[in-house]
Design a protein around this motif. Structure first.
Motif, short mmCIF file in Angstrom:
data_model
loop_
_atom_site.label_atom_id
_atom_site.label_comp_id
_atom_site.label_asym_id
_atom_site.label_seq_id
_atom_site.Cartn_x
_atom_site.Cartn_y
_atom_site.Cartn_z
N TYR A 159 -14.12 -11.41 -0.13
CA TYR A 159 -13.41 -12.67 0.79
C TYR A 159 -11.60 -12.69 0.31
N LEU A 160 -11.10 -13.95 1.30
CA LEU A 160 -9.76 -13.77 0.75
C LEU A 160 -9.41 -14.87 -0.43
N SER A 161 -8.13 -14.91 -1.33
CA SER A 161 -8.42 -16.31 -1.87
C SER A 161 -6.27 -16.00 -1.78
N GLU A 162 -6.25 -17.61 -1.37
CA GLU A 162 -4.13 -17.44 -1.38
C GLU A 162 -3.36 -17.59 -2.44
N TYR A 163 -2.58 -16.59 -2.73
CA TYR A 163 -1.80 -16.39 -3.56
C TYR A 163 -0.58 -16.84 -3.31
N LYS A 164 0.37 -17.06 -1.96
CA LYS A 164 1.43 -17.59 -1.84
C LYS A 164 1.40 -18.03 -0.44
N ASP A 165 2.46 -19.61 -0.11
CA ASP A 165 2.49 -19.55 1.15
C ASP A 165 3.64 -19.90 1.62
N MET A 166 4.37 -18.89 2.76
CA MET A 166 5.37 -19.28 2.65
C MET A 166 6.10 -18.95 4.34
N ILE A 214 -18.03 -7.33 -5.98
CA ILE A 214 -19.75 -7.04 -6.32
C ILE A 214 -19.59 -6.60 -8.54
N LYS A 215 -20.09 -6.69 -8.87
CA LYS A 215 -20.76 -6.12 -9.93
C LYS A 215 -20.51 -4.62 -10.22
N SER A 216 -19.05 -4.28 -10.31
CA SER A 216 -18.93 -2.84 -10.57
C SER A 216 -17.74 -2.54 -11.43
N GLU A 217 -17.98 -1.11 -12.42
CA GLU A 217 -16.57 -0.91 -12.82
C GLU A 217 -15.28 -1.25 -11.55
N ASP A 218 -15.77 0.46 -11.34
CA ASP A 218 -15.26 0.99 -10.27
C ASP A 218 -14.58 -0.31 -9.22
N VAL A 219 -15.55 -0.71 -8.84
CA VAL A 219 -14.55 -2.16 -8.29
C VAL A 219 -13.66 -2.72 -8.91
N ASP A 220 -14.43 -3.06 -9.95
CA ASP A 220 -12.89 -3.97 -10.88
C ASP A 220 -11.73 -3.34 -10.37
N ASN A 221 -11.53 -2.15 -10.65
CA ASN A 221 -10.17 -1.10 -10.48
C ASN A 221 -9.81 -1.30 -9.03
N ILE A 222 -10.60 -1.38 -8.36
CA ILE A 222 -10.23 -1.64 -7.09
C ILE A 222 -9.52 -2.96 -6.92
N ASN A 223 -10.31 -4.31 -7.22
CA ASN A 223 -9.55 -5.29 -7.30
C ASN A 223 -8.15 -5.81 -7.78
N LEU A 224 -8.55 -5.19 -9.30
CA LEU A 224 -6.97 -4.80 -9.61
C LEU A 224 -6.37 -4.32 -9.30
N GLU A 225 -6.21 -3.78 -8.45
CA GLU A 225 -4.53 -2.71 -7.46
C GLU A 225 -4.42 -3.29 -6.70
N ILE A 247 0.98 -8.55 -6.23
CA ILE A 247 2.53 -9.24 -7.23
C ILE A 247 3.60 -8.87 -7.04
N LYS A 248 3.20 -7.46 -7.12
CA LYS A 248 4.37 -6.15 -7.06
C LYS A 248 5.35 -6.76 -5.25
N SER A 249 4.58 -6.04 -4.73
CA SER A 249 5.51 -6.92 -3.48
C SER A 249 5.99 -8.58 -3.52
N PHE A 250 4.91 -9.33 -2.97
CA PHE A 250 5.87 -10.37 -3.91
C PHE A 250 6.83 -11.08 -4.79
N LYS A 251 7.25 -9.59 -5.98
CA LYS A 251 7.75 -10.34 -7.02
C LYS A 251 9.41 -9.44 -6.07
N ASP A 252 9.04 -8.39 -4.80
CA ASP A 252 10.23 -7.45 -3.92
C ASP A 252 10.68 -8.32 -2.83
N GLY A 259 10.59 -7.68 2.68
CA GLY A 259 10.01 -7.80 1.75
C GLY A 259 8.46 -7.58 2.61
N ASN A 260 7.31 -7.69 2.08
CA ASN A 260 6.38 -6.44 2.62
C ASN A 260 5.27 -7.57 3.40
#
Length: 218
Positions: A45-52, A68-79, A85-90, A101-102
């Motif tokens: 699913y998608l979660s709104e981060y910023k509106d512009m 999904i409950k999974s260590e690999d998925v946790d890492n993917i979600n973090l990436e 977040i980085k794209s928004f900061k830039d 911006g991106n």
């Protein structure tokens, strides 16, 4: 009497070892169970981060979450989130309007045994749209693990030489040797689409430009 004490001690020791070995075996046999983190939401699913606004239209910068409950998925979600977040900061934003911006969008496919996510992005600079790029993730629903290109090929019972043959058959390139050379030199990204078909993303690069190409292979 001493012999009896020694015998009892030996039996207790052997029994304890047996329990320990059994517990170790139980740990090894523990299998992945597919389970959602949030049972009220879909597997993706998608979660709104910023509106512009961008290019005179509303644009919502979303973050995609694999539910999904999974260590690999946790890492993917973090990436995925870190990239947003980085794209928004830039970004350069003036009165709610994106100047530089991106622009980030997503494609995702939930099949019987895998989830594929493509996080697509392209630079937008003062009205000019740049070349698209992407981050690709494929997750096994059987193991909860992130799948590499090699593991995806193995799933479809192909090796890399057979992959190149598929590309030769599917590509409309006027110079297939040049296409194959680019794939070998610059790499590729595999995913599985909504029809359970194997797909590839790659770049054809020459001295003047880089062209992103996408093919359905089987």
């Amino acid at each position: 009497m001493k012999k009896m004490i020694v015998l009892v001690t030996l039996i207790i020791f052997i029994s304890a070892c047996g329990v320990k070995e059994k517990n170790i075996g139980e740990i090894k046999e523990k299998q992945f169970v597919l389970e959602k983190v949030d049972h009220q939401k879909d597997y993706v699913y998608l979660s709104e981060y910023k509106d512009m606004f961008y290019n005179n239209e509303e644009y919502i910068l979303n973050n995609l979450i694999i539910n999904i409950k999974s260590e690999d998925v946790d890492n993917i979600n973090l990436e995925l989130k870190s990239f947003v977040i980085k794209s928004f900061k830039d970004m350069k934003i003036d009165n709610g309007n994106l100047k530089n911006g991106n622009i980030i969008n997503y494609d995702y496919y939930v099949n019987n045994d895998v989830i594929s996510v493509i996080q697509r992005y392209f630079p937008y600079i003062d009205g000019v749209i740049g070349e698209e790029d992407c981050n690709v993730y494929v997750v096994s629903l059987d193991t909860g693990k992130s799948l590499s290109n090699e593991e995806i090929l193995e799933k479809y019972k192909y090796d890399e030489e057979e992959l190149l043959e598929l590309i030769e058959n599917k590509s409309n390139s006027d110079d297939i040797a040049f296409t194959i050379m680019n794939i070998k030199n610059n790499g590729y990204k595999l995913y599985i689409n909504a029809d359970n078909k194997l797909c590839i993303i790659f770049n054809e690069v020459d001295d003047n430009q880089s062209i992103r190409k996408e093919l359905v292979l089987n």
